[in-house]
Design an enzyme around this catalytic site. Structure first.
Site, PDB file in Angstrom:
ATOM      1  N   LYS A  10       0.837  -1.213   0.000  1.00 10.84           N
ATOM      2  CA  LYS A  10       0.000   0.000   0.000  1.00 10.84           C
ATOM      3  C   LYS A  10       0.872   1.264   0.000  1.00 10.84           C
ATOM      4  O   LYS A  10       0.632   2.187  -0.788  1.00 10.84           O
ATOM      5  CB  LYS A  10      -0.939  -0.021   1.213  1.00 10.84           C
ATOM      6  CG  LYS A  10      -1.890   1.160   1.272  1.00 10.84           C
ATOM      7  CD  LYS A  10      -3.146   0.816   2.027  1.00 10.84           C
ATOM      8  CE  LYS A  10      -3.012   0.894   3.535  1.00 10.84           C
ATOM      9  NZ  LYS A  10      -2.854   2.295   4.021  1.00 10.84           N
ATOM     10  N   SER A 155       7.281   9.619  11.696  1.00  8.61           N
ATOM     11  CA  SER A 155       6.201   9.401  10.735  1.00  8.61           C
ATOM     12  C   SER A 155       6.720   9.497   9.311  1.00  8.61           C
ATOM     13  O   SER A 155       7.215  10.557   8.883  1.00  8.61           O
ATOM     14  CB  SER A 155       5.090  10.442  10.945  1.00  8.61           C
ATOM     15  OG  SER A 155       4.281  10.526   9.781  1.00  8.61           O
ATOM     16  N   GLN A 157       4.884   9.552   6.819  1.00  7.26           N
ATOM     17  CA  GLN A 157       3.991  10.448   6.067  1.00  7.26           C
ATOM     18  C   GLN A 157       4.459  11.896   6.200  1.00  7.26           C
ATOM     19  O   GLN A 157       4.435  12.657   5.233  1.00  7.26           O
ATOM     20  CB  GLN A 157       2.554  10.283   6.544  1.00  7.26           C
ATOM     21  CG  GLN A 157       2.015   8.900   6.208  1.00  7.26           C
ATOM     22  CD  GLN A 157       0.623   8.643   6.751  1.00  7.26           C
ATOM     23  OE1 GLN A 157       0.060   9.468   7.455  1.00  7.26           O
ATOM     24  NE2 GLN A 157       0.077   7.490   6.413  1.00  7.26           N
ATOM     25  N   ASP A 319       1.738  -0.816  12.065  1.00  5.78           N
ATOM     26  CA  ASP A 319       0.487  -1.245  11.420  1.00  5.78           C
ATOM     27  C   ASP A 319       0.126  -2.693  11.764  1.00  5.78           C
ATOM     28  O   ASP A 319      -1.004  -3.121  11.543  1.00  5.78           O
ATOM     29  CB  ASP A 319       0.598  -1.101   9.898  1.00  5.78           C
ATOM     30  CG  ASP A 319       0.685   0.361   9.473  1.00  5.78           C
ATOM     31  OD1 ASP A 319       0.231   1.237  10.239  1.00  5.78           O
ATOM     32  OD2 ASP A 319       1.209   0.628   8.381  1.00  5.78           O
TER      33      ASP A 319
END
Ligand code: S3P
Length: 432
Positions: A10, A155, A157, A319
């Site tokens: 992903k 992070s 992201q 995750d």
């Protein structure tokens, strides 16, 4: 032995689309994950003027518009449930100096966006957030300047949003992280001719004027693979070979923990595919003496041991913690996870939901501010699980429910569409 593939990674799928869109020509992507989250990134890119074709897991070609080719969207960009879409696309639009508003579903609208708004503002962007720190987020057109950012949160992201903003604005950026996080953006950028300097917790990008187009081969998602490894560990599935899985060290924490719990996992045929390490994962259930089986330790619930997972390990398995919690429910002794406060701001508050759901099916579990404690046992587990629309909660408890003797009902099985639309078929295919 069952032989399976899991869908494309992903994280890499989002990035493959984003970088293909910014390339200076068409880029081919093989093995893309076709799921709701990745659709959200494709939709965002279409709204920014990139002619992304319908997603195709086999092979697809994205016509790049170049670093200066993005256009302002005419409507708010809907990021649905996808945090990676919202945060990375915010970096893109800020870098491009475009006016854009990002919106999402109820879950995403509650997730923290200040962590990316702050570095983007420090680069000169105007970013408006609601008082609750989530979506909608509005970015206003401004010219950006370079930045050195010390992120208080580990992070990928945040790191990727700053790198993409610097790449598109063509200004130098440097990001320091408190702990190493997944480095797919860096690997993909480097494979496209971008000038990067990096060590384990720092990356610096210098402007190079363009981004090469090029092919990406997306390996199987190790986070998805972990659910099936968990099924083997719990004795719900027998020996399993998972082909062509990404084994980037920043994603391998759960495999290390499953091994500590007693599962035998081998990495076979290690190779490099487009800058990412890839291997087949072979998980062996207990007492499997068939060809390919090793008769190793893992498998029977009674063979599993509780483990301690501390703050240092969390970013490389964040995750996978819902699944590891479900495996811990059948492991001897206590499993203690700390330093995982980030779990509270994922697609759901995963600390609360994991603990509440384990308790609901009869497991002794306790919530901590930044983690949980689980006392495993052998008794049959039964009850109804509330997913709050969180795909990883649904899959983790789906695996626990696949253990013979357990009777667990997941309230919203369809939410797996976020990352693995055919998850339930895959789980069926590997069951004993
Ligand atoms: C991701 C980074 C992680 C991870 C998420 C995907 C990415 O989030 O939990 O599922 O693709 O960069 P954070 O960056 O918030 O840690």
């Amino acid at each position: 032995m069952s032989v399976l593939r899991v869908p494309g990674d992903k994280s890499i799928s989002h990035r493959a689309l984003l970088l293909a869109a910014l390339g200076d020509g068409p880029s081919e992507i093989r093995g893309l994950l076709v799921s709701a989250d990745v659709e959200a990134t494709a939709r965002a890119l279409r709204a920014l003027g990139v002619a992304v074709p319908p997603l195709d897991a086999t092979v697809m070609v994205v016509p790049g518009v170049g670093l200066r080719g993005l256009r302002a969207p005419t409507e708010p960009i809907d990021c649905a449930n996808s945090g990676t879409t919202a945060r990375l696309v915010a970096g893109l639009v800020a870098g491009a100096g475009l006016d854009a508003t990002l919106v999402g579903d109820v879950s995403l609208s509650r997730r923290p966006m200040r962590r990316i708004a702050e570095p983007l503002r420090a680069m000169g962007a105007t970013v408006a957030l609601p008082s609750h720190d989530g979506l909608p987020m509005t970015v206003r057109a401004t010219a950006l300047h370079g930045l050195t950012w010390r992120s208080p949160v580990a992070s990928a992201q945040v790191k990727s949003a700053v790198l993409l903003a610097g790449l598109v604005a063509q200004v130098p950026v440097e990001v320091h992280e408190p702990q190493p996080t997944r480095d797919h953006t860096e690997r993909l950028l480097a494979s496209r001719g971008v000038d990067l300097v990096r060590d384990s917790t720092m990356v610096a990008l210098r402007p190079t004027g363009r981004l090469d187009a090029g092919p990406t081969d997306v390996p199987g998602d190790p986070s998805s693979a972990t659910f099936l490894l968990g099924a083997v560990a719990l004795g719900a599935a027998s020996t399993l070979r998972l082909e062509h899985i990404g084994v980037n060290p920043t994603r391998m924490g759960a495999v290390a923990v499953l091994r500590r719990m007693g599962l035998s996992v081998r990495l076979e045929g290690m190779r490099q595919v487009g800058g990412e390490p890839v291997a087949d994962l072979v998980a062996t259930s207990v007492g499997d003496l068939s060809p390919g089986g090793s008769g190793g330790l893992g498998g029977a619930p009674s063979a599993l041991l509780g483990v301690t997972i501390g703050p240092d390990e969390v970013p490389v398995l964040i995750d996978e913690l819902p699944l590891l919690a479900c495996v811990a429910a059948r492991a001897a002794g206590e499993t203690r996870v700390t330093g995982a406060g980030e779990l509270r701001v994922k697609e759901s508050d995963r600390i609360r939901l994991v603990v509440e759901n384990l308790q609901a099916v009869g497991v002794e579990a306790e919530e901590l501010a930044d983690g949980f404690v689980i006392r495993g046992g052998d008794g049959p587990l039964a009850g109804r699980v509330r997913t709050a629309g969180d795909h990883r909660i649904a899959m983790a408890f789906g695996v626990l429910g696949a253990v013979p003797g357990n009777a667990i009902v997941v309230d919203d099985p369809s939410c797996v569409a976020v990352s693995w639309p055919s998850f339930w078929d895959a789980l069926d295919a590997c069951r004993r």
